[in-house]
Design a protein around this motif. Structure first.
Motif, PDB file in Angstrom:
ATOM      1  N   ARG A   5       0.579  -1.304   0.018  1.00  0.00           N
ATOM      2  CA  ARG A   5      -0.044   0.667   0.272  1.00  0.00           C
ATOM      3  C   ARG A   5       0.746   1.425  -0.217  1.00  0.00           C
ATOM      4  NH1 ARG A   5      -5.383   0.280   1.196  1.00  0.00           N
ATOM      5  NH2 ARG A   5      -6.150   2.612   2.044  1.00  0.00           N
ATOM      6  N   SER A  26      -2.845   1.007  -3.537  1.00  0.00           N
ATOM      7  CA  SER A  26      -3.280  -0.410  -2.961  1.00  0.00           C
ATOM      8  C   SER A  26      -3.285  -1.890  -3.900  1.00  0.00           C
ATOM      9  CB  SER A  26      -4.837  -0.874  -2.201  1.00  0.00           C
ATOM     10  OG  SER A  26      -4.057  -1.430  -1.481  1.00  0.00           O
ATOM     11  N   ASP A  64       2.057  -5.849   4.183  1.00  0.00           N
ATOM     12  CA  ASP A  64       1.365  -6.244   4.907  1.00  0.00           C
ATOM     13  C   ASP A  64       0.663  -5.291   5.929  1.00  0.00           C
ATOM     14  OD1 ASP A  64       0.361  -8.426   4.026  1.00  0.00           O
ATOM     15  OD2 ASP A  64       2.781  -9.090   4.195  1.00  0.00           O
ATOM     16  N   GLY A  65       0.221  -3.772   5.981  1.00  0.00           N
ATOM     17  CA  GLY A  65       0.003  -3.449   6.913  1.00  0.00           C
ATOM     18  C   GLY A  65       1.014  -2.480   8.076  1.00  0.00           C
ATOM     19  N   GLN A  66       2.070  -3.331   7.717  1.00  0.00           N
ATOM     20  CA  GLN A  66       3.309  -2.636   8.379  1.00  0.00           C
ATOM     21  C   GLN A  66       4.134  -1.559   7.600  1.00  0.00           C
ATOM     22  OE1 GLN A  66       6.587  -5.084   9.748  1.00  0.00           O
ATOM     23  NE2 GLN A  66       7.277  -4.136  10.804  1.00  0.00           N
TER      24      GLN A  66
END
Ligand code: ADP
Ligand code: ADP
Length: 229
Positions: A5, A26, A64-66
């Motif tokens: 993202r 994204s 992965d969101g990090q």
């Protein structure tokens, strides 16, 4: 895993000249994104930021969101494999070139890993097959064969995220089509980012982003954008 993202990402190599002016992209895990646009649009820069060769100058980049600002380059290299446009092979055998980076791996181990990573199609699709050619010198290969070796080398690392940076654009259109057909199968279950100059060379993608002047000029499904082209 493998979701990528870009959130309002800005970047400048030099503060006087903005290269990326607020990029929102994204890519869900396992999906394929194509980034197309003219030379100089900033496509390869997106890949370099993902590897943390450079850090964003604004916004955030998440895997992965990090936020990758807190992740080392070394661990990103495990997560992300890239196939560049101009592959330089070592002056050694095809087997060595495919196994490079897997220190101490025997040919049998490399072959086993290749099977596990579902890339044996690539290796076997070398004319005359892997078995007879694995000892051959990589420098004698044609452009298309070299790219197969480069792709096999990257896939052998089994990265959840695969970046193809103009990986087939230097090849003739028939070789390009052959390699892309195999690649679509291989990239099916991993997050894939395909970078290309022209929309017409994109075989398949869940979403296409057209980059121009450091901004997303257009975005949409493969079918919709090809229709508008
Ligand atoms: P693309 O991949 O779309 O062709 P790039 O991301 O390679 O575009 O380059 C975008 C812009 O950034 C270009 O104007 C290029 O000249 C500039 N650029 C690329 N790399 C560097 C660098 N290391 N230092 C300064 N400017 C750079
Ligand atoms: P390899 O086993 O292929 O050397 P590494 O994990 O050491 O892989 O490096 C990651 C990838 O980064 C390499 O495949 C290399 O092609 C790529 N790379 C190196 N320099 C650049 C760059 N300036 N822009 C984009 N990718 C690059």
């Amino acid at each position: 895993g493998g979701a990528v993202r870009f959130e309002a990402v800005r970047f400048a190599y030099d503060p006087e000249r903005q290269i990326l002016r607020g990029i929102d992209i994204s890519v869900p895990a396992g999906r394929t994104l194509a980034v197309v646009g003219p030379s100089g649009a900033g496509k390869s820069t997106l890949a370099r930021l993902l590897f943390r060769f450079y850090d964003v100058t604004g916004g955030r980049l998440l895997v992965d969101g990090q936020d990758i600002a807190g992740v080392t380059q070394a661990s990103l290299r495990h997560a992300i494999g890239i196939v560049p446009q101009d592959t330089v092979l070592f002056n050694d055998t095809i087997g060595y070139n495919i196994g490079y980076g897997r220190e101490g791996a025997s040919q049998a181990e490399i072959q086993a890993a290749a099977q596990g990573a579902a890339i044996h199609d690539f290796i076997l699709s070398l004319p005359d097959g892997y078995e007879t050619r694995v000892g051959e010198r990589g420098l004698k290969l044609s452009g298309g064969e070299k790219q197969r070796v480069a792709i096999a080398r990257t896939l052998l690392k089994n990265p959840p995220i695969l970046i193809l940076d103009e990986a087939t654009s230097a090849l003739d259109s028939r070789t390009e089509a052959e390699i892309q057909a195999t690649l679509s199968a291989v990239s099916e279950r991993r997050t894939t980012i395909v970078i290309a100059h022209r929309l017409s060379t994109i075989v398949d993608a869940d979403e296409i982003v057209v980059l121009d002047g450091g901004r997303v000029a257009e975005r949409g499904s493969h079918a919709a954008l090809l229709e508008a082209d």
